[in-house]
Write a protein that holds these residues in place. Structure first.
Motif, short mmCIF file in Angstrom:
data_model
loop_
_atom_site.label_atom_id
_atom_site.label_comp_id
_atom_site.label_asym_id
_atom_site.label_seq_id
_atom_site.Cartn_x
_atom_site.Cartn_y
_atom_site.Cartn_z
N LYS A 2 0.83 -1.19 0.00
CA LYS A 2 0.00 0.00 0.00
C LYS A 2 0.87 1.24 0.00
O LYS A 2 1.96 1.26 0.59
CB LYS A 2 -0.89 0.00 1.24
N TYR A 32 3.15 16.71 0.53
CA TYR A 32 2.22 17.17 1.54
C TYR A 32 1.71 15.98 2.33
O TYR A 32 1.44 14.92 1.77
CB TYR A 32 1.01 17.86 0.89
N MET A 34 -1.13 15.02 5.50
CA MET A 34 -2.24 15.54 6.27
C MET A 34 -2.72 14.52 7.29
O MET A 34 -2.55 13.32 7.09
CB MET A 34 -3.42 15.85 5.34
N TYR A 49 -1.80 19.74 8.60
CA TYR A 49 -1.05 19.34 7.42
C TYR A 49 0.40 19.83 7.57
O TYR A 49 0.67 20.81 8.27
CB TYR A 49 -1.67 19.89 6.15
N PRO A 92 -1.49 13.83 -1.02
CA PRO A 92 -1.90 13.94 -2.42
C PRO A 92 -1.10 12.97 -3.27
O PRO A 92 0.06 12.68 -2.97
CB PRO A 92 -1.58 15.39 -2.79
N ARG A 93 -1.70 12.52 -4.33
CA ARG A 93 -1.06 11.52 -5.19
C ARG A 93 0.29 11.94 -5.71
O ARG A 93 1.15 11.10 -5.93
CB ARG A 93 -1.94 11.27 -6.41
N SER A 97 -2.90 16.09 -9.36
CA SER A 97 -4.35 16.06 -9.17
C SER A 97 -4.65 16.41 -7.72
O SER A 97 -3.76 16.49 -6.89
CB SER A 97 -4.91 14.68 -9.50
N TYR A 98 -5.91 16.59 -7.43
CA TYR A 98 -6.33 16.87 -6.07
C TYR A 98 -6.77 15.61 -5.34
O TYR A 98 -7.38 15.68 -4.29
CB TYR A 98 -7.46 17.90 -6.09
N LYS A 99 -6.43 14.47 -5.90
CA LYS A 99 -6.85 13.22 -5.27
C LYS A 99 -5.92 12.91 -4.11
O LYS A 99 -4.70 13.09 -4.20
CB LYS A 99 -6.80 12.09 -6.29
N LEU A 100 -6.51 12.41 -3.03
CA LEU A 100 -5.75 12.05 -1.84
C LEU A 100 -5.68 10.54 -1.69
O LEU A 100 -6.61 9.82 -2.05
CB LEU A 100 -6.42 12.64 -0.59
N PHE A 102 -5.42 7.85 1.29
CA PHE A 102 -5.63 7.78 2.73
C PHE A 102 -5.07 6.48 3.31
O PHE A 102 -5.11 5.42 2.65
CB PHE A 102 -7.14 7.82 3.05
N GLY A 103 -4.55 6.57 4.53
CA GLY A 103 -4.29 5.37 5.29
C GLY A 103 -5.61 4.81 5.82
O GLY A 103 -6.65 5.46 5.71
#
Lengths: 112, 114
Positions: A2, A32, A34, A49, A92-93, A97-100, A102-103
């Motif tokens: 992961k 970044y 968060m 963040y 962020p990826r 992009s603005y895609k995150l 997550f754990g």
């Protein structure tokens, strides 16, 4: 593997304890980082963040990034029962992009 | 407090039914997201929208569809619900001018398909 890994817990501590929550990540390009907090039956909300390496402090919370070991931490001082929640790290990826990513979150229980 | 709303909060429905999960935000954000979250698991992005009339699939394959006809509204539809669709669905939005990639989440819809 992961891209962001997190110990699911649960982590149970007495009120007033110092809490350490941790994540590891695999991609050195991530910049970044968060921390989101999610209370039961609620959506996540951004807690803190950080950018790149170093520490950032906000009240009882300190976020720390160690890019050499790809390790991020959230410390909570003087923990309170109201801190009981699931804490998710995110980044962020890195593909503009603005895609995150997550754990899976660590569930924290602070006992009165 | 984030102004993003999801309805219904809880839904129990039988297999084969068509359902629409509603999501609305009043912040004027251009980007909106749908995530699926199972207990103890990470949030998986299933749909993403850059703006009106712009949608794309996320990382996790989903049989659901979305539409973005208005900036503030991003509904998710399942044409024929199955037990495997049982999960929590979270909607989120973000502002193009945000430098911290902050996403604002709704409270979620907990879907159970019997």
């Amino acid at each position: 593997q992961k891209e962001v890994e997190q110990d699911p817990g649960p982590l149970s501590v007495p009120e007033g304890a110092i809490v350490s929550l941790n994540c590891t990540y695999s991609n050195s390009a991530f910049q970044y980082f968060m921390w989101y907090r999610q209370y039961s039956r609620k959506g996540p909300e951004l807690l803190m963040y950080t950018y790149s390496s170093g520490n950032k402090e906000d009240g009882r919370f300190t976020a720390q990034v160690d890019k050499s070991s790809k390790y991020i931490s959230l410390f909570i001082r003087d923990s309170q029962p109201s801190d009981s929640a699931t804490y998710l790290c995110a980044t962020p990826r890195g593909d503009s992009s603005y895609k995150l990513i997550f754990g899976s979150g660590t569930r924290l229980l602070v006992r009165p | 407090e984030a102004d993003i709303y999801q309805t219904p909060r809880y839904l129990v429905i039988g297999t084969g039914k068509k359902i629409t999960l509603e999501c609305s935000q009043t912040m004027g954000h251009d980007k909106m997201y749908w995530y699926q979250q199972d207990p103890g698991m990470e949030l998986h992005l299933i749909h993403y929208s850059y703006g009106v009339n712009s949608t794309e699939k996320g990382d996790l394959s989903s049989e659901s569809t979305v539409s973005r006809i208005r900036t503030e509204h991003f509904p998710l539809t399942l044409e024929s619900a199955r037990p495997s669709h049982t999960s929590q669905y979270l909607c989120a939005s973000s502002d193009r001018d945000s430098v911290v990639y902050e996403q604002y989440f709704g409270p979620g819809t907990r879907l159970t398909v019997t």
